[in-house]
Write a protein that holds these residues in place. Structure first.
Motif, short mmCIF file in Angstrom:
data_model
loop_
_atom_site.label_atom_id
_atom_site.label_comp_id
_atom_site.label_asym_id
_atom_site.label_seq_id
_atom_site.Cartn_x
_atom_site.Cartn_y
_atom_site.Cartn_z
N THR A 69 0.83 -1.20 0.00
CA THR A 69 0.00 0.00 0.00
C THR A 69 0.86 1.25 0.00
OG1 THR A 69 -1.40 -1.32 1.42
CG2 THR A 69 -2.04 0.96 1.08
N GLY A 70 1.92 1.18 0.83
CA GLY A 70 2.82 2.33 0.92
C GLY A 70 3.46 2.65 -0.42
N VAL A 73 1.03 4.43 -2.65
CA VAL A 73 0.91 5.83 -2.25
C VAL A 73 2.12 6.62 -2.73
CG1 VAL A 73 0.90 7.37 -0.27
CG2 VAL A 73 -0.57 5.37 -0.28
N SER A 76 2.02 7.39 -6.41
CA SER A 76 1.12 8.46 -6.84
C SER A 76 1.67 9.82 -6.45
CB SER A 76 -0.29 8.25 -6.30
OG SER A 76 -0.25 7.86 -4.97
N VAL A 77 2.28 9.90 -5.27
CA VAL A 77 2.89 11.18 -4.87
C VAL A 77 3.98 11.56 -5.86
CG1 VAL A 77 4.25 12.36 -3.13
CG2 VAL A 77 2.34 10.95 -2.44
#
Lengths: 105, 491
Positions: A69-70, A73, A76-77
């Motif tokens: 999940t990290g 994230v 996308s950042v």
């Protein structure tokens, strides 16, 4: 991991090139992901799967889910940051923070 | 009932579908977004009534019970969702005209989608009961917030968004690091479970490091001085409805994070939280003064409002740090009321900007004659932000001052008073310029009153802001159970 984290933080804080800052950010992220994965390790543990030769104790699978999940994230950042850098480049003509700040004055 | 996960899922799903569904007719997307927000408001209202008739609502996702499964809670913290839902409807009503005027047609549905996903992320954040979901939802609303800032045109907005992104990403990483540290010690992610197991882990050093990372991470999100530097540019250069969303609601998420952190560590009782309290009081006090002074020297209306947000977040930090029940209650009340006041102010400033195209206070001279209702709403909002008695801003500041006297730190009262006087001085500058000066710009003379869709939300929020002080006792009663959880048992 601590060294990796410190290197990343150093890059984010000191480099004037926006692209390098993003790279530093990614290095920091890798450090944190590494920490999470190692926290799920069990000494002598087997992969958390059912199958031949795989017996308890199992390594913790949650850590891997967290890191996956990290990573999503972080991806996308980074993607958004790269798009924004492109926009800064096309609108301000530079991605060096020194140049940008000089122009503001 | 499945209403609780719906509050996070509904806006996010609606937002994700919006660009695809309304690819050809981006203008119809506004109705879709408004419908989703109204549905969300209804769902949250039902949850809120259930909270006040019964007990805390817990929802184990997928039927897996905590601490193994993922759990959502609707407790006192999550009740903030009602404020989020109501204010976002007001923002959505006002944003139609603004977005139609400033954003090219092809990108309008994207703007609505981002606002919806942002709301869903915030809903999930306030309801998350485990740390990792807290992190994920935080990233959802943060990333959409960066993108929303970048919606505005011009080099300032792009740079501001990038600055916001860099600072925000580092703070998110610190939170993730804290999650990793706590998970490594306790093997759990559920906050209540961590609190119960942390003492047994017997590693005060690592716990203190985790606490520090969480606090710094959320201080950045809450824009508490000296970590506020990203805020003014980002909030002032974003499109006005987005400024209202960011300044009214998104920065409050930092406060929610701090509250959750504090509850966790008060319950765990491994690291003394006294240091954290002292830090919050000092940083908050500096923020109150610095924010007010910086607002005073600005020339643009929206920058003034953005710096005023910095000052007001300072008040909230002081209230949390004083850690007496009066002060914490005041901080929570101020969180709610500042959301109302600042959303209204930014919406009003946005309609002035849209109708005249002018943003400097000096250029807006004499606008009071041409746009009496809009300017009147701005004045009411400014007075409420100052904290004149019976306005909404008064309740929180008064309670924090009372709490400061209880905690034996009377100097804080002086800081609060000074901050209010400084706020009053720049508010008077704005009021003077709007009503008591002859117009200096041709655009002011030909300006007309704002259309109803912009006017109604501004006026309603301004009236709420001015009358809010009268309902202060009710609000303080509502936050009372949460206050006792934050303060913890006196030891």
């Amino acid at each position: 991991m601590v060294i990796l984290f410190a290197v990343g933080l150093y890059i984010v804080l000191t480099k004037q090139n926006l692209l390098k800052k993003i790279i530093g950010l990614n290095i920091m992220e890798t450090a944190v992901f590494g920490l999470i994965v190692t926290s799920g390790m069990v000494t002598g543990g087997s992969p958390p799967l059912l199958g031949q030769g795989l017996e308890p104790p199992y390594a913790s699978p949650i850590a891997h889910a967290l890191v996956l999940t990290g990573i999503v994230v972080a991806l996308s950042v980074t993607a958004l940051a790269l798009v924004l850098i492109l926009r800064v480049q096309s609108e301000c003509g530079s991605i060096e923070l020194d140049d940008l700040l000089e122009r503001e004055e | 009932m499945h209403l609780l996960p719906l509050t996070a899922l509904l806006p996010i799903t609606a937002g994700a579908l919006a660009p695809a569904l309304f690819y050809r007719r981006p203008d119809a997307c506004w109705w879709w977004a408004l419908a989703a927000m109204l549905a969300n408001l209804i769902a949250v209202s039902i949850l809120w009534f259930e909270l006040h008739t019964g007990t805390t609502i817990r929802y184990p996702l997928g039927g897996w019970p905590a601490p193994y499964g993922i759990e959502l809670v609707f407790d006192g913290v999550a009740a903030l969702m009602l404020v989020l839902a109501a204010l976002s409807v007001a923002i959505m009503i006002a944003s139609r005209r603004y977005i139609n005027a400033t954003i090219p047609k092809g990108r309008r549905s994207l703007a609505y989608a981002l606002v919806l996903i942002n709301l869903g992320g915030m809903n999930g954040f306030v309801a998350a009961a485990d740390l990792f979901n807290l992190f994920v939802f935080m990233e959802i609303f943060s990333i959409t917030a960066y993108a929303l800032v970048a919606l505005a045109r011009g080099p300032v907005a792009a740079l501001a968004a990038l600055k916001y992104l860099l600072v925000g990403a580092v703070s998110s990483l610190l939170v993730l690091l804290a999650v990793a540290l706590l998970y490594a010690q306790t093997g759990s992610l559920n906050m209540a479970d961590i609190a119960a197991r942390l003492a047994a882990a017997d590693a005060p050093g690592a716990s203190a490091l985790a606490l520090g990372c969480l606090v710094v991470g959320f201080l950045v999100k809450a824009a508490i001085f000296p970590l506020h530097f990203w805020l003014p540019d980002a909030h002032a250069s974003a499109p006005s409805p987005v400024s209202a969303l960011l300044s009214g609601l998104v920065v409050k998420m930092g406060v929610v994070g701090l509250v959750r952190t504090r509850i966790l560590f008060v319950e765990a009782d491994v690291v003394p939280v006294v240091l954290l309290d002292q830090l919050l009081v000092w940083l908050g006090a500096i923020a109150v003064l610095a924010g007010a002074v910086l607002a005073l020297v600005q020339r643009e209306l929206k920058l003034m409002l953005a710096y005023s947000t910095v000052a007001n977040m300072g008040y909230i930090a002081v209230g949390l740090g004083l850690a007496t029940s009066a002060a914490v209650g005041g901080a929570l009340a101020h969180t709610v009321y500042h959301a109302v006041i600042k959303t209204g102010l930014f919406l009003t400033a946005g309609s002035i900007l849209l109708c005249t195209g002018l943003s400097r206070v000096d250029d807006l001279r004499g606008l009071g004659q041409r746009m009496p209702l809009t300017c009147g709403a701005l004045v009411l909002g400014l007075l409420a932000a100052t904290g004149i008695p019976t306005t909404a801003g008064f309740v929180g500041k008064w309670q924090i001052a009372v709490g400061a006297l209880e905690a034996g730190q009377p100097w804080v009262v002086g800081v609060i008073l000074a901050g209010s006087l400084l706020t009053l001085s720049w508010a008077i500058r704005v009021i003077n310029s709007l009503f008591f000066r002859p117009p200096a710009r041709a655009r002011v003379i030909i300006a007309d009153e704002a259309p109803a869709s912009l006017l109604i939300p501004s006026v309603v929020l301004a009236l709420l802001a001015i009358a809010g002080g009268l309902g202060g006792a009710v609000l303080l009663e509502l936050v009372e159970p949460l206050t006792t959880r934050i303060v913890g048992q006196p030891s």
